[in-house]
Enzyme design. Structure first.
Site, PDB file in Angstrom:
ATOM      1  N   ASP A   1       4.524   1.764   0.855  1.00 53.69           N
ATOM      2  CA  ASP A   1       3.447   0.979   1.475  1.00 53.69           C
ATOM      3  C   ASP A   1       2.243   1.864   1.779  1.00 53.69           C
ATOM      4  O   ASP A   1       1.097   1.525   1.463  1.00 53.69           O
ATOM      5  CB  ASP A   1       3.929   0.327   2.771  1.00 53.69           C
ATOM      6  CG  ASP A   1       4.919  -0.804   2.552  1.00 53.69           C
ATOM      7  OD1 ASP A   1       5.090  -1.218   1.388  1.00 53.69           O
ATOM      8  OD2 ASP A   1       5.510  -1.263   3.542  1.00 53.69           O
TER       9      ASP A   1
ATOM     10  N   GLU B   1       4.807  -0.586  -6.161  1.00 51.67           N
ATOM     11  CA  GLU B   1       5.798  -0.211  -7.171  1.00 51.67           C
ATOM     12  C   GLU B   1       5.405   1.102  -7.850  1.00 51.67           C
ATOM     13  O   GLU B   1       6.268   1.924  -8.164  1.00 51.67           O
ATOM     14  CB  GLU B   1       5.950  -1.323  -8.211  1.00 51.67           C
ATOM     15  CG  GLU B   1       6.481  -2.636  -7.661  1.00 51.67           C
ATOM     16  CD  GLU B   1       7.845  -2.510  -6.991  1.00 51.67           C
ATOM     17  OE1 GLU B   1       8.612  -1.586  -7.349  1.00 51.67           O
ATOM     18  OE2 GLU B   1       8.149  -3.335  -6.114  1.00 51.67           O
TER      19      GLU B   1
END
Length: 457
Positions: A171, A102
């Site tokens: 990611d 995030e």
């Protein structure tokens, strides 16, 4: 890594958008303003930010008190972590992996790229639409307006839906941050894979994370490949991670008796990962059940092993208060603060004990000191408002109410509250001067918003 989105909003405008977004979050979801849980999730967030060379500006980490396995990033660096995610993470590295992901969405401005076409909307409207899209919140109670807003929210949802490239980038960078912060870089792939397995077993009840962050075999393989660049790292879970999970498990039971039975059984049968955390959960359950003496016996045992741990010190003081030993509670907390003056959960516990002991003016002084450490915290200003009200200080009551509103992105009502504060009698000259200066700053901000045409609803 950058884009034209960098020029969409100034830092100040994005900060205001973030505050307005956070106000929508608070209206839609149960934000958990527990100092201990908040300080834990903040400490984990700070450890990740320190390892991320792209992380600049302000970040705010907070917990949502719902059993949802998910997290989200809003404008202005506001990152929400659901209680369900903390409980679903089997290791601290797994929780850190989702938070690092995030954080990467924020540093790479994925959200701002997604709402680029909405940049001409007023900030409050944009924040409301972002909140509706990210959280699935009801935008308006009026049916006609809700229909219009629903169409707008659907459009913005298509724009901010994280693309495969955005997810892959988050990611990739998240795993780098994870490894540099000393956590297991394989934790992200492992968590994804476990969630994917659970969704296949329970197709109609897939974790919310999988609906907002779709996971497939390629994504897991990419995450494994990226982790391989760093190699496996074994890192023991921190005690605070285990304590946070125990506190959230205790809260999850609707009745105190159920919680007492759960923790009592797991301790008797040895079915736990960490006995200290399990005993903490048991003490919290006993406290909620009103079994204060038993709870204090457990807490005394915990303090013997960890005499300065904030969770145990504050629980022990709270139990003293509930058993009529207010002076002992105040003494315990004051002594703990003398050893750790920047420990804001301790100082809030001390202020709350002062209020419980009929000393609201002292509580207000203590909370004001915390506010200097944590400016812009709406929950803290709410406590300050309560203490000022109990102290009979009308000017301070309106002043702190104004600060709370401003922290939540509600500028106009905040200005009105300061104006009311200035009309109160017998305001000390220094306080009046501070309120007047704050009022002038906010009025200038409002004027600037009007010039940009960004304050129209």
């Amino acid at each position: 890594m950058g884009s034209s989105s960098d020029a969409i909003l100034s830092t100040g405008a994005e900060s205001r958008l973030g505050k307005a977004f956070m106000r929508s979050v608070r209206e839609s979801l149960p934000v958990l303003d527990d100092p201990l849980l908040t300080s834990y999730i903040e400490s984990l967030g700070r450890a990740l930010l320190a390892a991320d060379r792209d992380a600049t500006g302000s970040f705010t980490f907070f917990v949502i008190d719902e059993p949802v396995v998910n997290a989200f990033a809003g404008p202005g660096g506001y990152i929400g972590v659901y209680a369900g995610l903390i409980l679903a993470a089997e290791t601290e590295s797994e929780l850190a992996a989702v938070m690092a992901h995030e954080i990467a969405h924020v540093t790479q401005r994925h959200l701002m790229r997604g709402v680029e076409d909405q940049s001409k909307l007023a900030i409050p409207a944009t924040a409301l639409l972002i909140a509706a899209a990210i959280l699935g919140a009801q935008v308006s109670s009026d049916a006609g307006m809700a229909a219009i807003a629903g169409i707008q929210a659907a459009a913005i949802q298509r724009q901010i839906n994280f693309t495969r490239d955005n997810e892959k980038e988050a990611d990739h960078l998240g795993i780098t941050t994870l490894a540099q912060a000393g956590y297991d870089p394989y934790a992200m792939a492992g968590f994804f894979e476990r969630l994917a397995r659970s969704s296949r077993l329970y197709e109609n009840n897939a974790p919310e994370f999988l609906r907002t962050h779709p996971v497939n075999a390629n994504r897991i393989a990419d995450a494994l490949g990226r982790a391989g660049d760093f190699g496996a790292r074994q890192r023991p879970d921190s005690l605070r991670f285990q304590l946070a999970r125990a506190a959230l498990r205790e809260r999850a039971y609707s009745r105190a008796e159920q919680s007492v039975a759960h923790f009592g059984n797991t301790l008797r049968e040895g079915r736990h990962r960490n006995e200290t955390a399990e005993r903490y959960g048991y003490a919290l359950a006993l406290e909620r059940a009103g079994k204060f003496a038993e709870a204090q016996a457990e807490t005394t045992r915990l303090l013997a092993a960890h005499p300065s741990l904030t969770e145990f010190v504050t629980l022990n003081a709270r139990l003293d208060l509930k058993q009529g030993r207010a002076e002992q509670a105040l003494k315990t907390l004051k002594q703990a603060i003398s050893l750790s003056s920047d420990n804001w959960p301790l100082r809030i516990a001390y202020a709350e004990a002062l209020m419980s002991s009929g000393k609201p003016t002292q509580a207000m002084s203590e909370l004001s000191a915390v506010a200097r450490l944590r400016p812009g915290n709406s929950a803290l200003y709410g406590l300050l408002e309560q203490s000022a009200m109990r102290a009979g200080n009308q000017a301070a009551t309106h002043r702190f109410r104004a600060e709370k509103l401003y922290a939540e992105g509600d500028l106009e009502p905040a200005i009105r509250q300061l104006e009311v504060a200035l009309r109160q009698r017998d305001i000390p000259y220094a306080d009046a001067a501070q309120i007047q200066a704050r009022l002038e700053t906010w009025k200038e901000e409002k004027s600037e918003q009007k010039k940009r045409g960004k304050d129209r609803p």
